[in-house]
Design an enzyme around this catalytic site. Structure first.
Site, mmCIF file in Angstrom:
data_model
loop_
_atom_site.group_PDB
_atom_site.id
_atom_site.type_symbol
_atom_site.label_atom_id
_atom_site.label_comp_id
_atom_site.label_asym_id
_atom_site.label_seq_id
_atom_site.Cartn_x
_atom_site.Cartn_y
_atom_site.Cartn_z
ATOM 1 N N ASN A 220 0.814 -1.232 0.000
ATOM 2 C CA ASN A 220 0.000 0.000 0.000
ATOM 3 C C ASN A 220 0.841 1.273 0.000
ATOM 4 O OD1 ASN A 220 -2.218 -1.702 0.134
ATOM 5 N ND2 ASN A 220 -2.123 -1.757 2.374
ATOM 6 N N ARG A 221 2.038 1.154 -0.513
ATOM 7 C CA ARG A 221 2.935 2.320 -0.616
ATOM 8 C C ARG A 221 3.326 2.897 0.750
ATOM 9 N NH1 ARG A 221 3.574 -0.071 -4.725
ATOM 10 N NH2 ARG A 221 3.349 0.804 -6.819
ATOM 11 N N LEU A 222 3.115 2.114 1.807
ATOM 12 C CA LEU A 222 3.553 2.567 3.146
ATOM 13 C C LEU A 222 4.936 1.991 3.410
ATOM 14 C CD1 LEU A 222 0.202 2.310 5.154
ATOM 15 C CD2 LEU A 222 1.281 4.310 4.131
#
Ligand SMILES: Cc1cc2nc3c(=O)[nH]c(=O)nc-3n(C[C@H](O)[C@H](O)[C@H](O)COP(=O)(O)O)c2cc1C
Length: 247
Positions: A220-222
């Site tokens: 999730n692009r975290l």
């Protein structure tokens, strides 16, 4: 190119190209106090030499990521600037890691070297897609001493040694034939199995980092970003400050 217009492959939808990063995470308590040691641990994994703490093999990560294992893991993007702040980036190969510096070799007459002479602040960027990792280094570059440049130069293949003499790196040349002509002349001057001297115009740079960021892709692009910082005037005994940066 031998494909006809009828067989032309569909162009990739760049805006639809994405991959989720699932191979691992990174936390402050996971990393070594010394970022150069941490770099060596990750570099060992990037080259497929797993270390004990995190035994990630080249084959397993490549299989999971669905991409080739590794290609030139010591390739890094080197960015330099003019005194006016104009930036240039290019790939060079990392050829040494000391306890405090990253070393590469090049022509001292090249664009990059002229820029380093104007502004010694440089950045290095390693991207290891098979590990879903990036390492960013900001620091100051200085020339390596002639002894270590000579030692590295003498370890290069004969043809690469001649090539360093033949090329006036970054200058405009009329044709490739000029280079081939120079190579032929140099092969006569320095026959195989003789010592080719280190060119005056060629040698190493050692980059002393003031900041190193270790980036591990996450879902999730975290992503995880663990950053080491130390003032440029800090002595070698000054501890590195560790922090987490938002993705
Ligand atoms: C994979 C790869 C590795 C390279 N390694 C080096 C290197 O170690 N040293 C070097 O001078 N150029 C290297 N080059 C060429 C540089 O990218 C660049 O073209 C050259 O150094 C001239 O850069 P400049 O005109 O900005 O100074 C490499 C290029 C690639 C693609």
């Amino acid at each position: 190119m031998n494909s006809s217009p009828h067989e032309a492959p569909q162009p990739a939808r760049i805006d639809q190209m994405r991959r989720d990063y699932t191979l691992g995470g990174l936390d402050i308590q996971d990393v070594h106090d010394d970022p150069l040691v941490q770099f060596e641990l990750w570099f060992a994994e990037a080259t497929g030499r797993p270390h004990d703490a995190h035994p990630v093999t080249r084959e397993s990560v490549a299989q999971e990521a669905g991409i080739p294992g590794w290609f030139e893991p010591n390739a890094m993007t080197l960015s330099t600037t003019t005194a006016a702040g104009d930036v240039t980036s290019r790939t060079v190969l990392l050829k040494g890691i000391t306890s405090k510096q990253f070393v590469f070799y090049t022509s001292y007459e090249s664009t990059k070297s002229r820029q380093i002479a104007a502004n010694a602040n440089v950045s290095l960027c390693f991207f290891w897609p098979h590990l879903q990792r990036q390492v960013l280094v900001s620091g100051r570059a200085e020339r390596t001493d002639r002894e270590s440049s000579t030692a590295y130069f003498q370890s290069r293949p004969y043809e690469s040694q001649l090539g360093a003499h033949a090329s006036t790196q970054s200058s405009t040349i009329e044709s490739r034939e000029i280079l081939e002509q120079r190579m032929a002349e140099l092969a006569e001057k320095y026959p195989p199995n003789t010592t080719v001297p280190l060119p005056e115009k060629w040698g190493g740079y050692a980059v002393t980092p003031v900041e190193i960021e270790f980036w591990q892709g996450r879902t999730n692009r975290l992503h995880d970003r663990i950053v080491y910082t130390r003032p440029s005037d800090a002595g070698p005994q000054t501890p590195w400050q560790l922090s987490r940066r938002s993705p």
